[in-house]
Design a protein around this motif. Sequence first.
Motif, PDB file in Angstrom:
ATOM      1  N   MET A   1      31.473   9.990   4.306  1.00  0.00           N
ATOM      2  CA  MET A   1      32.070  10.969   3.827  1.00  0.00           C
ATOM      3  C   MET A   1      31.374  12.098   2.802  1.00  0.00           C
ATOM      4  SD  MET A   1      35.253  11.234   5.233  1.00  0.00           S
ATOM      5  CE  MET A   1      36.215  10.102   6.251  1.00  0.00           C
ATOM      6  N   PRO A   2      31.721  13.238   2.995  1.00  0.00           N
ATOM      7  CA  PRO A   2      31.035  14.085   2.008  1.00  0.00           C
ATOM      8  C   PRO A   2      31.619  13.904   0.701  1.00  0.00           C
ATOM      9  CG  PRO A   2      32.817  15.274   3.271  1.00  0.00           C
ATOM     10  CD  PRO A   2      32.572  14.176   3.985  1.00  0.00           C
ATOM     11  N   SER A   3      31.000  14.001  -0.514  1.00  0.00           N
ATOM     12  CA  SER A   3      31.192  14.093  -1.703  1.00  0.00           C
ATOM     13  C   SER A   3      31.750  15.443  -2.323  1.00  0.00           C
ATOM     14  CB  SER A   3      30.122  13.507  -2.813  1.00  0.00           C
ATOM     15  OG  SER A   3      29.203  14.413  -2.648  1.00  0.00           O
ATOM     16  N   SER A   4      32.310  15.356  -3.459  1.00  0.00           N
ATOM     17  CA  SER A   4      32.968  16.486  -4.045  1.00  0.00           C
ATOM     18  C   SER A   4      32.175  17.057  -5.047  1.00  0.00           C
ATOM     19  CB  SER A   4      34.557  16.570  -4.106  1.00  0.00           C
ATOM     20  OG  SER A   4      35.061  17.727  -4.390  1.00  0.00           O
ATOM     21  N   SER A   5      32.638  16.858  -6.293  1.00  0.00           N
ATOM     22  CA  SER A   5      31.816  16.960  -7.629  1.00  0.00           C
ATOM     23  C   SER A   5      31.948  18.733  -7.655  1.00  0.00           C
ATOM     24  CB  SER A   5      30.566  16.750  -7.430  1.00  0.00           C
ATOM     25  OG  SER A   5      30.463  15.330  -7.535  1.00  0.00           O
ATOM     26  N   ILE A   6      33.194  19.050  -7.760  1.00  0.00           N
ATOM     27  CA  ILE A   6      33.353  20.587  -7.736  1.00  0.00           C
ATOM     28  C   ILE A   6      32.878  21.165  -9.116  1.00  0.00           C
ATOM     29  CG2 ILE A   6      35.324  20.619  -6.026  1.00  0.00           C
ATOM     30  CD1 ILE A   6      37.173  21.243  -8.172  1.00  0.00           C
ATOM     31  N   ILE A   7      32.531  22.364  -9.135  1.00  0.00           N
ATOM     32  CA  ILE A   7      32.067  23.168 -10.139  1.00  0.00           C
ATOM     33  C   ILE A   7      33.347  24.053 -10.580  1.00  0.00           C
ATOM     34  CG2 ILE A   7      30.479  24.420 -11.422  1.00  0.00           C
ATOM     35  CD1 ILE A   7      28.401  23.393  -9.678  1.00  0.00           C
ATOM     36  N   LEU A   8      33.621  23.965 -12.091  1.00  0.00           N
ATOM     37  CA  LEU A   8      34.620  24.995 -12.428  1.00  0.00           C
ATOM     38  C   LEU A   8      34.211  26.437 -12.831  1.00  0.00           C
ATOM     39  CD1 LEU A   8      37.760  25.697 -13.288  1.00  0.00           C
ATOM     40  CD2 LEU A   8      37.083  25.092 -15.652  1.00  0.00           C
ATOM     41  N   VAL A   9      34.214  27.593 -12.134  1.00  0.00           N
ATOM     42  CA  VAL A   9      33.837  28.863 -12.436  1.00  0.00           C
ATOM     43  C   VAL A   9      34.672  29.567 -13.437  1.00  0.00           C
ATOM     44  CG1 VAL A   9      33.068  30.909 -11.489  1.00  0.00           C
ATOM     45  CG2 VAL A   9      32.853  29.096 -10.063  1.00  0.00           C
ATOM     46  N   SER A  10      35.817  29.677 -13.319  1.00  0.00           N
ATOM     47  CA  SER A  10      36.706  30.168 -14.269  1.00  0.00           C
ATOM     48  C   SER A  10      38.079  29.891 -14.189  1.00  0.00           C
ATOM     49  CB  SER A  10      36.616  31.595 -14.189  1.00  0.00           C
ATOM     50  OG  SER A  10      37.255  32.187 -12.843  1.00  0.00           O
ATOM     51  N   LYS A  11      39.046  30.053 -15.306  1.00  0.00           N
ATOM     52  CA  LYS A  11      40.383  29.766 -15.262  1.00  0.00           C
ATOM     53  C   LYS A  11      40.894  30.805 -16.211  1.00  0.00           C
ATOM     54  CE  LYS A  11      43.752  26.082 -16.481  1.00  0.00           C
ATOM     55  NZ  LYS A  11      43.812  24.659 -17.191  1.00  0.00           N
ATOM     56  N   GLU A 124      40.486  17.382  -5.132  1.00  0.00           N
ATOM     57  CA  GLU A 124      39.774  18.053  -6.032  1.00  0.00           C
ATOM     58  C   GLU A 124      40.120  19.497  -5.926  1.00  0.00           C
ATOM     59  OE1 GLU A 124      36.434  16.812  -8.127  1.00  0.00           O
ATOM     60  OE2 GLU A 124      36.036  15.147  -6.348  1.00  0.00           O
ATOM     61  N   PHE A 125      40.680  19.857  -4.989  1.00  0.00           N
ATOM     62  CA  PHE A 125      41.035  21.492  -4.493  1.00  0.00           C
ATOM     63  C   PHE A 125      42.284  21.641  -5.036  1.00  0.00           C
ATOM     64  CE2 PHE A 125      38.175  21.356  -0.379  1.00  0.00           C
ATOM     65  CZ  PHE A 125      37.091  21.109  -1.278  1.00  0.00           C
ATOM     66  N   PHE A 126      43.000  20.882  -6.096  1.00  0.00           N
ATOM     67  CA  PHE A 126      44.221  21.310  -6.515  1.00  0.00           C
ATOM     68  C   PHE A 126      44.259  21.021  -8.003  1.00  0.00           C
ATOM     69  CE2 PHE A 126      44.935  20.169  -2.237  1.00  0.00           C
ATOM     70  CZ  PHE A 126      45.727  21.015  -1.668  1.00  0.00           C
ATOM     71  N   PHE A 138      56.473  22.150 -20.546  1.00  0.00           N
ATOM     72  CA  PHE A 138      55.173  22.588 -21.315  1.00  0.00           C
ATOM     73  C   PHE A 138      54.037  23.009 -20.488  1.00  0.00           C
ATOM     74  CE2 PHE A 138      55.732  17.964 -21.226  1.00  0.00           C
ATOM     75  CZ  PHE A 138      54.336  17.457 -20.761  1.00  0.00           C
ATOM     76  N   LYS A 139      53.990  22.976 -19.119  1.00  0.00           N
ATOM     77  CA  LYS A 139      53.075  23.479 -18.278  1.00  0.00           C
ATOM     78  C   LYS A 139      53.441  24.397 -17.544  1.00  0.00           C
ATOM     79  CE  LYS A 139      50.161  19.223 -18.551  1.00  0.00           C
ATOM     80  NZ  LYS A 139      49.300  18.190 -17.635  1.00  0.00           N
ATOM     81  N   PRO A 140      52.514  25.130 -16.858  1.00  0.00           N
ATOM     82  CA  PRO A 140      53.095  26.039 -15.723  1.00  0.00           C
ATOM     83  C   PRO A 140      53.766  25.396 -14.718  1.00  0.00           C
ATOM     84  CG  PRO A 140      50.814  26.527 -16.521  1.00  0.00           C
ATOM     85  CD  PRO A 140      51.060  25.352 -17.258  1.00  0.00           C
ATOM     86  N   LEU A 141      54.679  26.244 -13.926  1.00  0.00           N
ATOM     87  CA  LEU A 141      55.340  25.794 -12.984  1.00  0.00           C
ATOM     88  C   LEU A 141      54.511  26.046 -11.495  1.00  0.00           C
ATOM     89  CD1 LEU A 141      58.901  26.909 -13.447  1.00  0.00           C
ATOM     90  CD2 LEU A 141      57.739  24.711 -14.310  1.00  0.00           C
ATOM     91  N   LEU A 142      53.365  26.647 -11.614  1.00  0.00           N
ATOM     92  CA  LEU A 142      52.578  26.937 -10.316  1.00  0.00           C
ATOM     93  C   LEU A 142      51.198  27.005 -10.733  1.00  0.00           C
ATOM     94  CD1 LEU A 142      51.884  28.123  -7.455  1.00  0.00           C
ATOM     95  CD2 LEU A 142      52.523  30.360  -8.486  1.00  0.00           C
ATOM     96  N   ALA A 143      50.344  26.703  -9.899  1.00  0.00           N
ATOM     97  CA  ALA A 143      48.723  26.780 -10.158  1.00  0.00           C
ATOM     98  C   ALA A 143      48.033  27.397  -8.666  1.00  0.00           C
ATOM     99  CB  ALA A 143      48.023  25.811 -10.970  1.00  0.00           C
ATOM    100  N   VAL A 144      47.115  28.116  -8.814  1.00  0.00           N
ATOM    101  CA  VAL A 144      46.391  28.413  -7.527  1.00  0.00           C
ATOM    102  C   VAL A 144      44.957  28.285  -7.848  1.00  0.00           C
ATOM    103  CG1 VAL A 144      45.886  30.129  -5.856  1.00  0.00           C
ATOM    104  CG2 VAL A 144      48.250  30.136  -6.871  1.00  0.00           C
ATOM    105  N   GLN A 145      44.384  27.401  -7.050  1.00  0.00           N
ATOM    106  CA  GLN A 145      42.973  27.148  -7.259  1.00  0.00           C
ATOM    107  C   GLN A 145      42.188  27.523  -5.901  1.00  0.00           C
ATOM    108  OE1 GLN A 145      41.658  23.371  -8.749  1.00  0.00           O
ATOM    109  NE2 GLN A 145      39.986  23.231  -7.223  1.00  0.00           N
ATOM    110  N   VAL A 146      41.064  28.329  -6.050  1.00  0.00           N
ATOM    111  CA  VAL A 146      40.339  28.963  -4.778  1.00  0.00           C
ATOM    112  C   VAL A 146      38.970  28.290  -5.077  1.00  0.00           C
ATOM    113  CG1 VAL A 146      39.352  30.880  -3.822  1.00  0.00           C
ATOM    114  CG2 VAL A 146      41.620  31.141  -5.089  1.00  0.00           C
ATOM    115  N   THR A 147      38.740  27.525  -4.143  1.00  0.00           N
ATOM    116  CA  THR A 147      37.473  26.609  -4.002  1.00  0.00           C
ATOM    117  C   THR A 147      36.510  27.113  -3.002  1.00  0.00           C
ATOM    118  OG1 THR A 147      38.713  24.680  -4.877  1.00  0.00           O
ATOM    119  CG2 THR A 147      36.438  24.360  -4.001  1.00  0.00           C
TER     120      THR A 147
END
Length: 475
Positions: A1-11, A124-126, A138-147
């Motif tokens: 299986m491919p590994s992930s290890s994503i890198i955060l660019v911005s938030k 890891e895409f969410f 106390f947290k946002p009700l929605l988050a969008v992640q673009v990978t």
Amino acid sequence: MPSSSIILVSKCVVVPEQNSMIETLKLSVSDIPMLSCQYIQKGVLFFNSPTHSINDLINSLKQSLSVALLHFPALAGRLITDDDGHVHIHCNDAGVDFIHAKAKHLAVRGILPPDRDVPDCFKEFFAFDRTVSYSGHFKPLLAVQVTELSDGVFIGCTVNHAVTDGTSFWHFFNTFAEICKGAKKITISPDFSRDTVFNSSAVLRFPEGGPKATFSGEEPLRERIFHFSREAIQKLKFRANNYSVLTTKTTPSNCNGFSDSSETLGKQSNDSWKTVNNGNGFDRTAEISSFQSLCAQLWRSVTRARKIEESKTTTFRMAVNCRHRVEPKMDSHYFGNAIQSIPTYAPAGELISRDLGWCADLLHKNVVAHDNAKVRFGVEDWEREPRLFPLGNPDGASITMGSSPRFPMYNNDFGWGRPVAVRSGKANKFDGKISAFPGREGNGTVDLEVVLAPETMAGLENDSEFMEYVSEIVV
């Protein structure tokens, strides 16, 4: 299986293009039980856009999200609990999370292996992994992640489950895509009315700090996508509708609470359906559906793979959309949860020994019977004893079907074509959790996202009756 290890660019935080005209929306009898459920995590996978740089794409998505929130202001708010214990969505324009990440070592086809488990990289895409919906206080009700991938992009959307069901989730996602593609006016606006059968003065009290998930989430699991062509499903439907029951054997009392004095149902698929009294207090005038037939086969095969004692009661639980079931009917684009759970029961031994049609008819009867009176009874029952929705499989003999092949999951063209695939995150997954997606090619095809204990999955993969209907997904 491919590994992930994503890198955060911005938030960053994205807010609605204009201030909301709605102040608060009270959570309903259908919303409140979801406060212990984890956020919904669904997303779509695309090949790279040939006309957009990644920076242009990210900027376009942010701008479009801001406009979409103008039409769905509830998603930019937060949950609040008033002094009486009622939970509301405070439409305060606090905004949603937007995340840009990279996984350039992953390729589209590499993470869509045919006839293999779903790679862990999708988890890891969410955002908001394992976050229960009560956290919306106390947290946002929605988050969008673009990978970013090496040759594609995944857009993952994470939404509070006490705020939306699947119908509202995909309405928002479709609108988001529609705006990004350049629409000046959205096709359908959400209905935020709260004068429905689900509106209630009942209060559910929570422990200090809020509820926890009702399942552990720690057990080892396997996850696979099984694809069913239109032809395969039609064969299942034919089997389910063309069986003969030549006995008056009574269905055990724990099967849906009905006493089933069955009649002969042997019919040809091209025969017109006549009214058949099933001994359940109502007449059946419609066929067992394609999806009910597929669910019945899954129920039988998973039960067989689990090697459960014959006397043990098994449960197949499915959520139904109640918008069109109540009188007066709710708006089809009512925003929020408007679902109820229908459990169907059968002893393991009888489920396996009887034919597909018998099993499918149990499911069919439960769905058909869930009318306006049943919906209202469910509301009244909850008001007598307010409680959380019990996700999980504590007895090892349950299946929970979520999502729907009718949801418009592939109607998400952000301006560079239709998605290649739909995938979900780690949220709300346990042994026996199934999610139904439409197949990419449409035309009645179905993909089942199946989550099972490893030994059960192995048994299902070796179940010839089930695998006979499975075909390979072509990307």
